[in-house]
Design a protein around this motif. Structure first.
Motif, PDB file in Angstrom:
ATOM      1  N   LEU A   1       0.830  -1.194   0.000  1.00 44.19           N
ATOM      2  CA  LEU A   1       0.000   0.000   0.000  1.00 44.19           C
ATOM      3  C   LEU A   1       0.875   1.258   0.000  1.00 44.19           C
ATOM      4  CD1 LEU A   1      -2.658  -1.044   2.685  1.00 44.19           C
ATOM      5  CD2 LEU A   1      -3.025  -0.886   0.208  1.00 44.19           C
ATOM      6  N   PRO A   2       0.379   2.353  -0.546  1.00 43.86           N
ATOM      7  CA  PRO A   2       1.144   3.603  -0.530  1.00 43.86           C
ATOM      8  C   PRO A   2       1.476   4.026   0.897  1.00 43.86           C
ATOM      9  CG  PRO A   2      -0.758   3.780  -1.991  1.00 43.86           C
ATOM     10  CD  PRO A   2      -0.916   2.500  -1.241  1.00 43.86           C
ATOM     11  N   ARG A   3       2.498   4.845   1.007  1.00 37.19           N
ATOM     12  CA  ARG A   3       3.009   5.252   2.317  1.00 37.19           C
ATOM     13  C   ARG A   3       1.935   5.902   3.181  1.00 37.19           C
ATOM     14  NH1 ARG A   3       8.103   9.415   3.177  1.00 37.19           N
ATOM     15  NH2 ARG A   3       8.193   9.299   5.476  1.00 37.19           N
ATOM     16  N   ASP A   4       1.146   6.814   2.606  1.00 42.79           N
ATOM     17  CA  ASP A   4       0.139   7.494   3.417  1.00 42.79           C
ATOM     18  C   ASP A   4      -0.974   6.542   3.836  1.00 42.79           C
ATOM     19  OD1 ASP A   4      -0.878   7.242   0.856  1.00 42.79           O
ATOM     20  OD2 ASP A   4      -1.488   9.347   0.653  1.00 42.79           O
ATOM     21  N   LYS A   5      -1.295   5.583   2.983  1.00 46.87           N
ATOM     22  CA  LYS A   5      -2.318   4.600   3.334  1.00 46.87           C
ATOM     23  C   LYS A   5      -1.817   3.698   4.460  1.00 46.87           C
ATOM     24  CE  LYS A   5      -6.366   2.643   2.243  1.00 46.87           C
ATOM     25  NZ  LYS A   5      -7.635   3.373   2.230  1.00 46.87           N
ATOM     26  N   MET A   6      -0.577   3.273   4.392  1.00 43.83           N
ATOM     27  CA  MET A   6      -0.013   2.433   5.453  1.00 43.83           C
ATOM     28  C   MET A   6       0.042   3.195   6.774  1.00 43.83           C
ATOM     29  SD  MET A   6       2.980  -0.035   3.942  1.00 43.83           S
ATOM     30  CE  MET A   6       4.014   1.247   3.238  1.00 43.83           C
ATOM     31  N   ALA A   7       0.386   4.487   6.706  1.00 42.99           N
ATOM     32  CA  ALA A   7       0.440   5.302   7.920  1.00 42.99           C
ATOM     33  C   ALA A   7      -0.943   5.401   8.551  1.00 42.99           C
ATOM     34  CB  ALA A   7       0.976   6.693   7.585  1.00 42.99           C
ATOM     35  N   LEU A   8      -1.958   5.577   7.724  1.00 49.29           N
ATOM     36  CA  LEU A   8      -3.329   5.660   8.213  1.00 49.29           C
ATOM     37  C   LEU A   8      -3.755   4.355   8.867  1.00 49.29           C
ATOM     38  CD1 LEU A   8      -5.900   7.598   8.021  1.00 49.29           C
ATOM     39  CD2 LEU A   8      -6.576   6.127   6.127  1.00 49.29           C
ATOM     40  N   VAL A   9      -3.481   3.247   8.195  1.00 47.30           N
ATOM     41  CA  VAL A   9      -3.879   1.928   8.696  1.00 47.30           C
ATOM     42  C   VAL A   9      -3.189   1.606  10.013  1.00 47.30           C
ATOM     43  CG1 VAL A   9      -3.753  -0.551   8.245  1.00 47.30           C
ATOM     44  CG2 VAL A   9      -4.461   1.012   6.426  1.00 47.30           C
ATOM     45  N   SER A  10      -1.902   1.880  10.091  1.00 47.76           N
ATOM     46  CA  SER A  10      -1.133   1.519  11.278  1.00 47.76           C
ATOM     47  C   SER A  10      -1.498   2.350  12.497  1.00 47.76           C
ATOM     48  CB  SER A  10       0.367   1.659  10.991  1.00 47.76           C
ATOM     49  OG  SER A  10       0.717   3.012  10.732  1.00 47.76           O
ATOM     50  N   ARG A  11      -2.101   3.511  12.287  1.00 45.82           N
ATOM     51  CA  ARG A  11      -2.444   4.400  13.400  1.00 45.82           C
ATOM     52  C   ARG A  11      -3.925   4.323  13.803  1.00 45.82           C
ATOM     53  NH1 ARG A  11       1.784   6.132  10.738  1.00 45.82           N
ATOM     54  NH2 ARG A  11       3.383   7.465  11.679  1.00 45.82           N
ATOM     55  N   THR A  12      -4.732   3.671  13.003  1.00 49.73           N
ATOM     56  CA  THR A  12      -6.160   3.554  13.299  1.00 49.73           C
ATOM     57  C   THR A  12      -6.398   2.486  14.364  1.00 49.73           C
ATOM     58  OG1 THR A  12      -6.777   4.270  11.072  1.00 49.73           O
ATOM     59  CG2 THR A  12      -8.427   3.050  12.323  1.00 49.73           C
ATOM     60  N   LYS A  13      -7.225   2.812  15.349  1.00 47.48           N
ATOM     61  CA  LYS A  13      -7.469   1.905  16.473  1.00 47.48           C
ATOM     62  C   LYS A  13      -8.914   1.407  16.444  1.00 47.48           C
ATOM     63  CE  LYS A  13      -4.398   4.675  19.415  1.00 47.48           C
ATOM     64  NZ  LYS A  13      -4.308   5.451  20.693  1.00 47.48           N
ATOM     65  N   PRO A  14      -9.118   0.103  16.629  1.00 47.55           N
ATOM     66  CA  PRO A  14     -10.494  -0.400  16.690  1.00 47.55           C
ATOM     67  C   PRO A  14     -11.174   0.020  17.981  1.00 47.55           C
ATOM     68  CG  PRO A  14      -8.946  -2.153  17.222  1.00 47.55           C
ATOM     69  CD  PRO A  14      -8.122  -0.971  16.803  1.00 47.55           C
ATOM     70  N   GLY A  15     -12.485   0.227  17.925  1.00 45.08           N
ATOM     71  CA  GLY A  15     -13.233   0.541  19.130  1.00 45.08           C
ATOM     72  C   GLY A  15     -13.265  -0.652  20.072  1.00 45.08           C
ATOM     73  N   ILE A  16     -13.229  -0.371  21.375  1.00 43.81           N
ATOM     74  CA  ILE A  16     -13.307  -1.425  22.390  1.00 43.81           C
ATOM     75  C   ILE A  16     -14.743  -1.460  22.872  1.00 43.81           C
ATOM     76  CG2 ILE A  16     -12.366  -2.271  24.571  1.00 43.81           C
ATOM     77  CD1 ILE A  16      -9.925  -0.447  24.076  1.00 43.81           C
ATOM     78  N   TYR A  17     -15.433  -2.550  22.570  1.00 44.76           N
ATOM     79  CA  TYR A  17     -16.883  -2.569  22.748  1.00 44.76           C
ATOM     80  C   TYR A  17     -17.363  -3.975  23.065  1.00 44.76           C
ATOM     81  CZ  TYR A  17     -20.423   1.052  21.616  1.00 44.76           C
ATOM     82  OH  TYR A  17     -21.342   2.079  21.659  1.00 44.76           O
ATOM     83  N   ALA A  18     -18.347  -4.060  23.940  1.00 43.31           N
ATOM     84  CA  ALA A  18     -19.035  -5.324  24.201  1.00 43.31           C
ATOM     85  C   ALA A  18     -20.510  -5.008  24.386  1.00 43.31           C
ATOM     86  CB  ALA A  18     -18.472  -6.012  25.443  1.00 43.31           C
ATOM     87  N   LYS A  19     -21.338  -5.983  24.074  1.00 43.64           N
ATOM     88  CA  LYS A  19     -22.787  -5.806  24.209  1.00 43.64           C
ATOM     89  C   LYS A  19     -23.388  -7.072  24.792  1.00 43.64           C
ATOM     90  CE  LYS A  19     -26.871  -4.339  21.571  1.00 43.64           C
ATOM     91  NZ  LYS A  19     -27.376  -3.964  20.221  1.00 43.64           N
TER      92      LYS A  19
END
Length: 495
Positions: free
Chosen positions: A304-322
């Motif tokens: 993936l392009p550099r900016d796309k990889m930077a975005l992916v690596s810094r994105t955090k999943p929500g911590i959630y339970a139901k």
């Protein structure tokens, strides 16, 4: 009382014959491969097939629907929602129109009677008009509303690089600068960020958070029920019936479950997509419709392009339970409560009534979010249930608290942070500075790959409406290419 239930979702309520899931020999060549069977991926594949393109949908899990998970109760009739629950007729036209066309039944969320709030010090307040203590709840909600709405005013959800850099700090830091610096102010902001994106205020960038809130129509829209609120209408057959209904309208054998994608190798002519099960698909275009934080599970060649990889690596999943607690009767209504319990203390963060009176099914949907959910997840299986029920007992109060643990017919829950190939819910979040710097890469195609998923929506990101819109947007990009290539002559209008 079963702590949880891992049965398949209530797909039969959508009138689904599951014919789309029969697995013939995989075609070696198709026009498009869609990766991810959530709402966004299903919508994209549906659009592509309606346009006349050959398309297969690959889903890693055993079912489609993504973060929607409608499940039939074992203890009696009724469908509960362990994932996405609500839609809105007025503000979410695409998902509403789809549900209507599929013949699904919609009912308004129950909102009568009083709410219950628990402050950071443990004080429990019944938010009724004649209770003076409820003024504290009204005041912090008003302060939160004013601060967030003022921030949204000058935020453009389509121009990521124009947000002032000096304001793109954590939500916690920004809130403190706006006067929400006392214990209640800090707790209320963390409560809201946890409820909305599944992360604490210290972990989320203000630009991303404001973008998310504005994409959903603002604070009131996100936080409320009724005609203008995001928690407006429930679907009696379950939200999963929407995904299953669209799947039933697709070409039989074009949906492959239990098919996680290992790699995407792009060439000048197209791409080769390979699954962990050994299937290989040669195609002209690929649509990736999975959570941004899960891109790392796929090997991209070229990378993936550099900016796309930077975005992916810094994105955090929500911590959630139901967790859904199903009772023999709706005792909260007998007490003049609507079933909406909110706490800054936890483990319960907030809840809603999830009952169906016509079926005599009485359930409470309980949400745990952010660091509170992470701490709760360290408990053993039965301790998780015990902690929630005991907290509900505390919120109800000493006189009637016993009702919270009496006559429980069934317990079901999903800790979304433990769900393979999703890793969290209800969406993902970005820390400070990421959206401004890398936001343009979120939706930008990479050679033959296009990107969908609820996070890539402009409006209603993280919601079913946004997921469907994002799926159609990515499909439109591919269809426009196909028209230029002469592969399709005309395109049916989207729902």
């Amino acid at each position: 009382m079963a702590p949880r239930d891992d049965r398949p979702d209530a797909s039969s309520y959508a009138g689904s014959s599951l014919q789309s899931f029969n697995l013939p020999v995989a075609p070696s060549q198709v026009d498009v491969v869609v990766i991810g069977g959530g709402f966004s991926g299903v919508q994209a594949a549906w659009d592509l097939q309606k346009a006349g393109l050959s398309c297969v949908l690959l889903e890693a899990k055993h079912r489609i629907g993504g973060r929607s998970r409608s499940q039939q109760l074992q203890s009696g009739p009724g469908v509960i929602e362990l994932g996405a629950t609500w839609i809105n007729k007025k503000t979410q036209p695409k998902v509403y129109a789809t549900a209507k066309r599929l013949g699904l039944d919609m009912v308004e969320q129950y909102t009568e009677s009083d709410e219950v709030w628990q402050l950071p010090d443990g004080q429990v307040i019944r938010a009724s008009p004649d209770n003076p203590a409820a003024e504290q709840v009204i005041e912090f909600n008003r302060a939160l509303y004013e601060v967030i709405e003022s921030g949204c005013e000058n935020n453009d959800i389509r121009k990521f690089d124009e947000f002032p850099t000096n304001f793109d700090v954590s939500v916690e830091t920004w809130a403190q600068s706006k006067g929400l610096s006392d214990v209640l102010g800090k707790a209320s902001m963390t409560f809201f960020t946890g409820a909305v994106v599944g992360q604490d205020a210290s972990e989320v960038g203000m630009h991303y958070f404001l973008d998310y809130i504005k994409s959903g129509g603002g604070f009131i829209s996100i936080a409320t029920e009724g005609a203008d609120g995001a928690q407006s209408l429930k679907i009696k057959q379950g939200t999963s019936a929407i995904a299953n209904g669209l799947a039933d309208e697709m070409k039989p054998g074009s949906i492959f479950v239990n098919s996680p994608v290992d790699s995407i190798h792009q060439t000048n002519e197209g791409a080769l997509v390979q699954t962990a099960t050994g299937n290989k698909f040669s195609c002209r275009k690929v649509i990736v419709a999975i959570p941004t934080n899960t891109y790392e599970k796929i090997h991209f060649s070229p990378p993936l392009p550099r900016d796309k990889m930077a975005l992916v690596s810094r994105t955090k999943p929500g911590i959630y339970a139901k967790m859904i607690l199903t009772y023999s009767r709706a005792w909260w209504k007998d007490l003049g409560l609507q079933g909406k319990f909110s706490s800054f203390k936890g483990p319960i963060c907030f809840s809603w009534d999830n009952s169906d009176e016509t079926l005599q099914q009485y359930s409470l949907a309980i949400f745990l979010a952010g660091s509170i959910a992470a701490k709760w997840a360290t408990l053993k299986e039965l301790q998780r249930v015990e902690a929630v029920v005991e907290h509900l007992t505390e919120l109800v109060g000493p006189e009637h608290g016993h009702l919270a643990h009496e006559d429980i017919l069934e317990v079901n829950y999903v800790n979304w942070s433990e769900e393979e190939y999703l890793d969290g819910a209800p969406t993902s979040a970005m820390p400070p500075g990421v959206l401004s710097k890398y936001g343009l890469a979120l939706r930008r195609p990479f050679k033959h790959i296009h990107f969908a998923g609820g996070e890539t929506a402009y409006e209603w990101k993280g919601y079913l409406e946004g997921a469907l819109r994002a799926g159609s947007r990515a499909a439109d990009e591919v269809i426009e290419w196909a028209k230029q290539e002469g592969l399709v002559k005309k395109v049916s209008a989207h729902l």
